[in-house]
Design a protein around this motif. Structure first.
Motif, PDB file in Angstrom:
ATOM      1  N   MET A 229      33.523 -60.902 -31.837  1.00  0.00           N
ATOM      2  CA  MET A 229      33.663 -62.028 -31.127  1.00  0.00           C
ATOM      3  C   MET A 229      35.445 -63.115 -31.666  1.00  0.00           C
ATOM      4  N   LYS A 230      34.912 -62.451 -33.250  1.00  0.00           N
ATOM      5  CA  LYS A 230      35.092 -63.043 -34.163  1.00  0.00           C
ATOM      6  C   LYS A 230      36.834 -62.425 -33.390  1.00  0.00           C
ATOM      7  N   HIS A 231      37.323 -61.282 -33.129  1.00  0.00           N
ATOM      8  CA  HIS A 231      38.477 -60.695 -32.879  1.00  0.00           C
ATOM      9  C   HIS A 231      38.984 -61.017 -31.968  1.00  0.00           C
ATOM     10  N   GLY A 232      38.066 -61.350 -30.481  1.00  0.00           N
ATOM     11  CA  GLY A 232      38.195 -61.342 -29.413  1.00  0.00           C
ATOM     12  C   GLY A 232      38.883 -59.976 -28.835  1.00  0.00           C
ATOM     13  N   LEU A 233      37.425 -59.654 -28.970  1.00  0.00           N
ATOM     14  CA  LEU A 233      37.414 -58.225 -28.439  1.00  0.00           C
ATOM     15  C   LEU A 233      36.011 -58.049 -27.506  1.00  0.00           C
ATOM     16  N   GLU A 234      36.033 -57.480 -26.727  1.00  0.00           N
ATOM     17  CA  GLU A 234      34.827 -56.850 -25.760  1.00  0.00           C
ATOM     18  C   GLU A 234      33.799 -56.147 -25.890  1.00  0.00           C
ATOM     19  N   LYS A 235      32.974 -56.398 -25.711  1.00  0.00           N
ATOM     20  CA  LYS A 235      31.863 -55.336 -26.203  1.00  0.00           C
ATOM     21  C   LYS A 235      31.690 -54.804 -24.753  1.00  0.00           C
ATOM     22  N   ILE A 236      31.932 -53.511 -24.759  1.00  0.00           N
ATOM     23  CA  ILE A 236      31.276 -52.572 -23.296  1.00  0.00           C
ATOM     24  C   ILE A 236      29.969 -52.181 -23.593  1.00  0.00           C
ATOM     25  N   LYS A 237      29.200 -51.781 -24.657  1.00  0.00           N
ATOM     26  CA  LYS A 237      27.663 -51.636 -24.499  1.00  0.00           C
ATOM     27  C   LYS A 237      27.228 -50.871 -25.861  1.00  0.00           C
ATOM     28  N   THR A 238      25.666 -50.675 -25.443  1.00  0.00           N
ATOM     29  CA  THR A 238      25.043 -49.758 -27.160  1.00  0.00           C
ATOM     30  C   THR A 238      24.552 -48.428 -26.086  1.00  0.00           C
ATOM     31  N   ILE A 239      24.259 -47.661 -26.391  1.00  0.00           N
ATOM     32  CA  ILE A 239      23.767 -46.377 -25.962  1.00  0.00           C
ATOM     33  C   ILE A 239      23.360 -45.821 -27.601  1.00  0.00           C
ATOM     34  N   GLY A 240      21.655 -46.512 -27.768  1.00  0.00           N
ATOM     35  CA  GLY A 240      20.530 -45.770 -28.852  1.00  0.00           C
ATOM     36  C   GLY A 240      21.147 -46.664 -30.476  1.00  0.00           C
ATOM     37  N   ASP A 241      21.390 -45.674 -30.852  1.00  0.00           N
ATOM     38  CA  ASP A 241      22.534 -46.592 -32.403  1.00  0.00           C
ATOM     39  C   ASP A 241      23.356 -46.385 -32.451  1.00  0.00           C
ATOM     40  N   ALA A 242      24.517 -46.321 -30.650  1.00  0.00           N
ATOM     41  CA  ALA A 242      26.063 -46.419 -30.860  1.00  0.00           C
ATOM     42  C   ALA A 242      26.356 -47.030 -29.807  1.00  0.00           C
ATOM     43  N   TYR A 243      27.461 -47.951 -30.626  1.00  0.00           N
ATOM     44  CA  TYR A 243      28.052 -49.527 -30.461  1.00  0.00           C
ATOM     45  C   TYR A 243      29.484 -49.064 -29.765  1.00  0.00           C
ATOM     46  N   MET A 244      29.993 -49.500 -28.059  1.00  0.00           N
ATOM     47  CA  MET A 244      31.264 -49.701 -27.895  1.00  0.00           C
ATOM     48  C   MET A 244      32.138 -50.446 -27.447  1.00  0.00           C
ATOM     49  N   VAL A 245      33.068 -50.758 -28.638  1.00  0.00           N
ATOM     50  CA  VAL A 245      34.460 -51.898 -28.346  1.00  0.00           C
ATOM     51  C   VAL A 245      35.523 -51.662 -27.399  1.00  0.00           C
ATOM     52  N   ALA A 246      35.496 -52.464 -26.886  1.00  0.00           N
ATOM     53  CA  ALA A 246      37.257 -52.217 -25.830  1.00  0.00           C
ATOM     54  C   ALA A 246      37.787 -53.717 -26.274  1.00  0.00           C
ATOM     55  N   GLY A 247      39.301 -53.104 -26.864  1.00  0.00           N
ATOM     56  CA  GLY A 247      40.166 -54.715 -26.582  1.00  0.00           C
ATOM     57  C   GLY A 247      41.500 -54.058 -25.670  1.00  0.00           C
ATOM     58  N   GLY A 248      41.657 -55.921 -25.309  1.00  0.00           N
ATOM     59  CA  GLY A 248      42.677 -55.022 -23.999  1.00  0.00           C
ATOM     60  C   GLY A 248      42.193 -55.388 -22.666  1.00  0.00           C
TER      61      GLY A 248
END
Length: 429
Positions: free
Chosen positions: A291-310
């Motif tokens: 949120m601080k960097h204005g990015l979009e969290k897409i999902k979490t899969i177990g212990d994996a974390y996915m984020v996208a910018g743009g």
């Protein structure tokens, strides 16, 4: 929020409330016999309970007045009308026979005792005025969906009122009362009728206001829930066009995958609550960084974390924003390691390029991203090194003017062959 939260809300419940409320005992009476019904019906049954309780209470001063004035001479009236106290009070127990049973019983008692009052004391007593609230009260106790039934009750009440006005002119022959008695009776009836109309209407509007506030609370909760599942821009599109297919081609987006190192053996030692609490703590901080960097969290899969910018809306400099987040994630994990006293490390992989983004699933909505950049970022993470940020040549080229990189060398990437990869080290001095 479930539909149960739209039901009667007690005065002490959470939420926005007016400064003045009905007594708690009246709210308790309103809920008698209403359990098991939908909230909309429960509110109607509550109004029925309140009206019956008011009629039961209003009977008491009349009986006391009869006793004080001439208990022996008015004994027939006392015997005839004292049971009203009980008959009206038991109205809530008829709700078990159906959503309209209590209302039908109340209106029946109301009409029977009302006509009897006119027969006993005549029109000069003013007791026929208790028929006047019938129009409003019948709508409240039967509901707008039973308009014909409430109209019938109103018509009968009107006929009973006219019957008293023109047929029961004088008191019954077996009741001997002075004109002053009828005058006092009239003076009691008028304010009590106004009190009945006011209290019933107030309670009905109060219930409507409570239902509206509950709906507003549910709406705000649904809004927050939807925005936590979907990006705000996508959620707004779905609200405006619920059947629209959300599928966007994004010319340039940066994808980041972060995976907690050695999480599986750690989770094997812990109980379920510890596992969930651990992931909630880490991913909660990751969310704040995104949120601080204005990015979009897409999902979490177990212990994996996915984020996208743009995406879902185009923004300039999304590569830099994701790179800065990656560096912040490493720093965040270092702080968590110090706090819990054991190492918490992540592998981070990033890539950039064109992707397709959209919402899948008609029931459980999921906003997801597909494309070569997504696959490459996932490979960069899975083939990465703990506490390092691994990127491919194309992303390194876009960021090298602001960030320092360390060459790792060529590695074999499934589906891509031999690729030269780099470690993102930090910002340039």
């Amino acid at each position: 929020m479930s539909s149960d939260e739209l039901e009667l809300i007690a005065p002490g419940a959470r939420g926005r409330r007016s400064s003045w409320r009905l007594p708690v005992v009246l709210w308790w009476i309103a809920r008698i016999g209403t359990s098991g019904y939908p909230p909309r019906i429960r509110r109607r049954l509550a109004v029925t309970n309140v009206i019956s309780a008011l009629y039961s209470l209003i009977t008491i001063p009349y009986i006391l007045f009869y006793l004080v004035y001439d208990g022996w001479g008015l004994l027939p009236a006392i015997i005839a009308f004292a049971p009203q106290i009980l008959f009206y009070a038991v109205t809530p127990f008829f709700h078990r026979f159906g959503p309209s049973a209590g209302a039908i019983y109340l209106c029946t008692m109301w009409l029977i005792f009302g006509v009897a009052c006119g027969l006993f004391f005549g029109r000069d007593s003013g007791l026929q005025f208790f028929f006047l609230p019938a129009a409003a009260a019948s709508i409240l106790v039967f509901g707008a969906e039973r308009l014909a039934l409430s109209g019938l009750v109103t018509l009968i009440a009107l006929c009973a009122f006219l019957l008293t006005e023109f047929a029961f002119v004088a008191p019954a022959s077996f009741i001997h009362v002075e004109p002053v008695f009828l005058q006092v009776l009239h003076s009691m009836t008028v304010p009590l009728t106004f009190l009945l109309i006011f209290t019933t209407s107030f309670f009905a509007f109060k219930e409507a206001a409570q239902a509206e506030m509950a709906l507003e609370t549910e709406y705000r909760f649904s809004e927050r829930l939807l925005q936590n599942i979907l990006p705000r821009a996508v959620a707004d599109r779905l609200k405006d066009h619920p059947t629209q297919l959300v599928a966007d081609h994004v010319e340039s987006a940066t994808i980041l995958f972060a995976d907690i190192v050695n999480f599986t053996p750690r989770a094997a030692r812990w109980g379920p609550q510890q596992v969930v609490a651990f992931l909630s703590q880490i991913f909660g901080r990751f969310d704040a960084i995104a949120m601080k960097h204005g990015l979009e969290k897409i999902k979490t899969i177990g212990d994996a974390y996915m984020v996208a910018g743009g995406l879902p809306q185009h923004r300039e400099g999304h590569e830099e924003a994701v790179a800065l987040m990656a560096l912040d994630l490493l720093e965040c994990c270092r702080r968590i390691s110090e706090e819990i006293g054991e190492p918490v490390e992540v592998r981070i992989g990033m890539d950039t390029g064109p992707v397709v983004a959209g919402v899948i699933g008609p029931n459980k909505l999921l906003y997801d991203v597909w494309g070569d950049a997504v696959n490459t970022a996932a490979r960069m993470e899975s083939l990465g090194v703990a506490s390092r940020i691994q990127v491919a040549d194309c992303l390194k080229t876009r960021l090298e003017d602001r960030f320092e990189f360390e060459l790792r060398g060529p590695i074999e990437v499934k589906g891509k062959g031999l690729m030269r990869v780099w470690f993102l080290v930090g910002l340039k001095a």
